[in-house]
Write an enzyme that holds these catalytic residues in place. Structure first.
Site, PDB file in Angstrom:
ATOM      1  N   LYS A  51       0.860  -1.183   0.000  1.00  0.00           N
ATOM      2  CA  LYS A  51       0.000   0.000   0.000  1.00  0.00           C
ATOM      3  C   LYS A  51       0.898   1.236   0.000  1.00  0.00           C
ATOM      4  O   LYS A  51       1.386   1.671   1.030  1.00  0.00           O
ATOM      5  CB  LYS A  51      -0.916  -0.011   1.238  1.00  0.00           C
TER       6      LYS A  51
ATOM      7  N   GLU B 270       9.962  16.297  15.199  1.00  0.00           N
ATOM      8  CA  GLU B 270      10.353  16.066  13.810  1.00  0.00           C
ATOM      9  C   GLU B 270       9.582  17.012  12.897  1.00  0.00           C
ATOM     10  O   GLU B 270       8.358  16.935  12.787  1.00  0.00           O
ATOM     11  CB  GLU B 270      10.084  14.610  13.406  1.00  0.00           C
TER      12      GLU B 270
ATOM     13  N   GLU C 106       9.785   1.261  10.811  1.00  0.00           N
ATOM     14  CA  GLU C 106      10.861   2.233  10.570  1.00  0.00           C
ATOM     15  C   GLU C 106      10.201   3.601  10.643  1.00  0.00           C
ATOM     16  O   GLU C 106       9.437   3.982   9.764  1.00  0.00           O
ATOM     17  CB  GLU C 106      11.514   1.965   9.211  1.00  0.00           C
TER      18      GLU C 106
ATOM     19  N   CYS D  66      13.799  10.880   7.288  1.00  0.00           N
ATOM     20  CA  CYS D  66      13.716  10.531   8.710  1.00  0.00           C
ATOM     21  C   CYS D  66      15.086  10.521   9.377  1.00  0.00           C
ATOM     22  O   CYS D  66      15.197  10.770  10.579  1.00  0.00           O
ATOM     23  CB  CYS D  66      13.025   9.187   8.892  1.00  0.00           C
TER      24      CYS D  66
END
Length: 490
Positions: A183, A395, A257, A294
């Protein structure tokens, strides 16, 4: 490279779902458009998978699993290497498509796609280096440990480097003998569909299925489906929590992750000859994929004697960066992925200033010329940042660097570890022993010393500590995560 219109010719007007070896429309015939973030124009339309469509995909994978899981290793190896050959021949095409849907320079996409493709031969090679064996520690009893495929994998992944994330999941799943339902992100599904067109005929029906749609609906259908035997997810930590909960409810494994807020540490003893490399390392953290990585080292920890010089030189270098669309030949940084992501990154400019950080450069949307309709932001530097500020703890996923002062090795390590995340990091120093001490002391999944590349094309474990995830991508342990281990005694 050409113009936008020339690049767009490589994209189909419509992409159906791919279920059980066939291109099919969704059961409800729902569709959604995909846009180019560099100019806001429509790129393509994708079919949206309903819950029933996801069920069909999972059922197809379940039906294909017994035969695929039993496929002899040499044959599986041959198929995976054929997939590798097809994809490698078309890296240029795939990179151009991915640049259109992510808004970044083609050469940056070429690097990510090339890296991702190399995971196929890596995992194929692991098939031929099986370390399982027989031990006989108990007299008269022999114990054999074997690997078996885990079953059907549900893989959901983000929009920032979509093909790399796709290949991270697809390559080990196929090598393990699993079937998979992919997906992609609804913001960047086209590269995955183009890759699928290249390799679909190489796999038996049902082994690989692709469903598109929003993460909150189609993605959740994949996560919650009782026929899924393992989940693999790359994305934000917040969503990762829901993926972990979905796995926990059914007692199935999940590889996660997730996010990061990594620290690059720069000591004052960096040799003068190495200063250009250190500055370049910081600049690249800001501009590669517009900071939407990331593993970005967005916290820049600089030892006091070097601090002012580093802030000044990095800011000057970022002011010279050409920001533009993928079809602009000299563009070094592209757009952000979509409007909401741009607005989020821009919101931290006000947040940082209210917290007392000093805005040195950037901090604004770029709207001139060809950038008028895209989601472009100037690379940004904040100085005088305290590690407790939101700038340093949350973040942002944009081209925003936070410069933090430190004095001495102990304080650098303490600040670097003062984060809920632990994904990546780096250290620059003229003292290699100190660099290695710091690299070992920082609680993070990877550390680069003096700019050494921290991620390789297969064989370099990638993943994080703490809220940055569970498990590793791109390593031999990844293959174990896609398998079950069985002990047989005789």
């Amino acid at each position: 490279m050409g113009t936008y219109q020339e690049m767009k010719k490589s994209v189909d007007a419509y992409y159906p779902l791919y279920i059980n070896g066939k291109w099919v429309d969704g059961e409800q015939d729902r569709r959604m458009d995909v846009f180019c973030p560099a100019n806001g124009e429509k790129l393509s339309t994708i079919a949206v998978a309903s819950e029933r469509d996801v069920d069909r995909a999972v059922q197809a994978a379940q039906a294909a699993f017994p035969a695929w899981g039993a496929t002899p290793l040499p044959k599986r190896y041959e198929i995976i290497m054929s997939i590798y050959s097809r994809l490698k021949e078309q890296v240029g095409h795939l990179a151009a498509v991915e640049s259109l849907e992510t808004g970044r320079p083609v050469r940056v996409s070429q690097s990510f796609v090339s890296m991702g493709v190399e995971y196929f031969p890596y995992f194929a090679a692991l098939l031929r280096t099986n370390e399982d064996g027989i031990n006989s520690e108990t007299p008269g009893v022999h114990t054999m440990v074997i690997r078996e495929p885990i079953g059907v994998v549900g893989a959901v992944y983000a929009w920032n480097v979509p093909l790399l994330l796709n290949f991270w999941k697809l390559a080990p799943a196929l090598a393990a003998g699993d079937c998979i339902v992919l997906k992609p992100s609804s913001y960047a599904p086209i590269g995955s569909m183009e890759a699928l067109k290249l390799i679909a005929d190489l796999l038996p029906p049902g082994v690989l299925n692709v469903v598109n749609g929003k993460g909150a609906t189609t993605g959740q259908y994949v996560l919650d489906h009782p026929g899924i035997d393992k989940l693999s997810f790359t994305g934000s930590t917040d969503v990762g929590v829901s993926v972990g909960l979905a796995a926990a409810k059914r007692i199935i494994p999940a590889t996660l992750e997730l996010g990061g807020k990594s620290a690059g540490i720069y000591f004052a003893d960096i040799p003068e000859a190495d200063m250009p490399n250190a500055i370049q390392a910081i600049v690249m953290n800001a501009i590669v994929n517009s900071g939407q990585i990331c593993a970005m080292q967005s916290r820049v920890l600089v030892e006091e004697p070097l601090y002012d010089r580093m802030v000044e030189q990095v800011s000057a270098a970022l002011n010279g960066i050409q920001v533009g669309p993928p079809w602009q030949e000299d563009a070094m940084m592209g757009s952000l992925a979509y409007e909401a992501q741009l607005n989020k990154a821009l919101s931290y400019i006000e947040i940082g200033q209210k917290e007392g950080a000093r805005l040195v450069t950037g901090g604004k949307r770029l709207t001139d010329g060809e950038r008028a309709k895209g989601y472009f932001m100037a690379p940004t530097v904040f100085a005088d940042v305290q590690n407790s500020m939101r700038l340093a703890q949350e973040e942002i996923f944009g081209p925003v660097l936070s410069f933090i002062r430190f004095n001495g090795e102990e304080e650098a390590i303490r600040i670097a570890n003062d984060s809920k995340y632990g994904l990546s990091g780096g250290v620059f120093t003229g003292d290699l022993k100190k660099g290695l001490r710091v690299a070992q002391a920082v609680r993070t999944g990877e550390m680069s010393v003096n700019g050494a590349p921290s991620r390789s094309m297969g064989g370099g474990a990638f993943g994080g500590y703490k809220a940055s995830g569970i498990g590793r991508e791109g390593y031999r342990s990844t293959l174990d995560a896609f398998c079950q281990l069985k002990r047989i005694s005789f």
